[in-house]
Scaffold this motif. Structure first.
Motif, PDB file in Angstrom:
ATOM      1  N   LYS A 152       0.187 -27.378   4.876  1.00 51.08           N
ATOM      2  CA  LYS A 152       0.492 -28.597   4.925  1.00 51.08           C
ATOM      3  C   LYS A 152      -0.362 -29.184   3.576  1.00 51.08           C
ATOM      4  O   LYS A 152       0.312 -30.154   3.070  1.00 51.08           O
ATOM      5  CB  LYS A 152       0.177 -29.368   6.220  1.00 51.08           C
ATOM      6  CG  LYS A 152       1.158 -28.784   7.119  1.00 51.08           C
ATOM      7  CD  LYS A 152       0.733 -29.273   8.541  1.00 51.08           C
ATOM      8  CE  LYS A 152       1.455 -28.511   9.826  1.00 51.08           C
ATOM      9  NZ  LYS A 152       0.973 -29.135  10.877  1.00 51.08           N
ATOM     10  N   LYS A 156       2.133 -31.136   0.893  1.00 50.03           N
ATOM     11  CA  LYS A 156       2.121 -32.439   1.225  1.00 50.03           C
ATOM     12  C   LYS A 156       2.470 -33.416  -0.017  1.00 50.03           C
ATOM     13  O   LYS A 156       1.979 -33.409  -1.000  1.00 50.03           O
ATOM     14  CB  LYS A 156       0.940 -33.139   1.987  1.00 50.03           C
ATOM     15  CG  LYS A 156       1.075 -34.498   2.575  1.00 50.03           C
ATOM     16  CD  LYS A 156      -0.433 -34.979   3.173  1.00 50.03           C
ATOM     17  CE  LYS A 156      -0.273 -36.414   3.390  1.00 50.03           C
ATOM     18  NZ  LYS A 156       0.876 -36.636   4.334  1.00 50.03           N
ATOM     19  N   ALA A 200       6.554 -30.199  11.259  1.00 47.24           N
ATOM     20  CA  ALA A 200       5.778 -29.775  10.123  1.00 47.24           C
ATOM     21  C   ALA A 200       6.104 -30.958   8.867  1.00 47.24           C
ATOM     22  O   ALA A 200       5.449 -31.470   8.382  1.00 47.24           O
ATOM     23  CB  ALA A 200       5.947 -28.410   9.673  1.00 47.24           C
ATOM     24  N   VAL A 204       4.285 -33.809   6.553  1.00 44.32           N
ATOM     25  CA  VAL A 204       3.988 -33.732   4.885  1.00 44.32           C
ATOM     26  C   VAL A 204       4.720 -34.665   4.125  1.00 44.32           C
ATOM     27  O   VAL A 204       4.461 -34.690   2.751  1.00 44.32           O
ATOM     28  CB  VAL A 204       4.204 -32.285   4.618  1.00 44.32           C
ATOM     29  CG1 VAL A 204       3.330 -31.378   5.563  1.00 44.32           C
ATOM     30  CG2 VAL A 204       5.673 -31.847   4.856  1.00 44.32           C
TER      31      VAL A 204
END
Length: 262
Positions: A152, A156, A200, A204
């Motif tokens: 991440k 990101k 997820a 991000v």
């Protein structure tokens, strides 16, 4: 930068990325003939590739690698363990076309920085890539059993993601696969589900216009509409409304996405 997901799915994967000076191919998971067809469909010339970047040695990522590299004299980039694992699978590749791209490093081609990062998959040393240019960021991340905090950190804030949304858990559990295969897919070195991918994603994406291409869908355990619906619902549960600043896009196993700006 511009890119096209040439093909994505259980049967084969390839992503094309270009800027004004260079063009790249990430993985060659289809036959050489099919890759040539896909390049024709986006009106691009394989001979102009600056390099092919390999994520890992599974056949749906390297099926046409040796053929395309030899035919057009193209450089191949992969890390040491991946080279060792795929050497016997891709046939002879001349020494001057073999380049090492170590894990967690950056290679620069003109104004493009290409960053490699580790994922969690049952391959020798799997890694994916982030493309950076002029404060724009394209992330490619599939073939991972989960998305760790370290991953991440690398991905990101991207402007565009090619993000794995491999399976619907219920479809997989009820499907025809033997339990050993189901267990492998559901494991930390398998593939992420629609819901886990969306969680997820929610962690991000920045509050800016972001495009997410749902990728590597299982042909037996997922469907485009289901993946999009599941990801949308999970994002909404995390406070992100798809269509406001996060835009979801389909990919296909047999035809390329439109060539678009990152």
């Amino acid at each position: 930068m511009r890119f096209s997901v040439l093909a994505s799915g259980s049967s084969g994967n390839a992503v094309y990325v270009e800027n004004e000076e260079h063009c790249f191919l990430v993985d060659v998971g289809l036959s050489g003939k099919k890759i040539e067809q896909l390049f024709n469909e986006i009106d691009r010339d394989i001979k102009k590739l600056s390099g092919i970047f390999v994520t890992h040695e599974h056949s749906d990522h390297i099926k046409g690698l040796g053929v395309i590299a030899r035919k057009y004299g193209l450089p191949i980039y992969a890390n040491e363990k991946t080279w060792s694992a795929m050497d016997s699978l891709i046939g002879n590749v001349p020494v001057d076309q073999r380049f090492q791209f170590d894990m967690e490093t950056v290679k620069t081609f003109g104004t493009v920085d290409i960053q490699s990062f580790a994922v969690s998959h049952d391959a020798a040393d799997p890694m994916f890539y982030v493309f950076h240019e002029n404060n724009r960021k394209l992330v490619l991340i599939t073939d991972t059993g989960y998305v760790s905090d370290r991953m991440k950190g690398h991905i990101k804030g991207a402007d565009s993601f090619v993000f794995e949304s491999n399976h619907d858990v219920s479809m997989l559990q009820m499907g025809r696969y033997p339990w050993s295969v189901k267990r492998r897919i559901l494991s930390d070195v398998g593939h992420v589900s629609n819901e886990d991918a969306a969680v997820a994603m929610s962690e991000v994406v920045d509050i800016k216009n972001t495009n997410i291409y749902l990728s590597h869908l299982s042909k037996d355990n997922n469907m485009k509409d289901l993946a999009r619906m599941s990801v949308t619902q999970t994002l909404e549960s995390c406070g992100i409304i798809a269509g406001e600043y996060v835009h979801l896009h389909d990919t296909d196993a047999n035809k390329p996405t439109e060539l678009v700006v990152v």
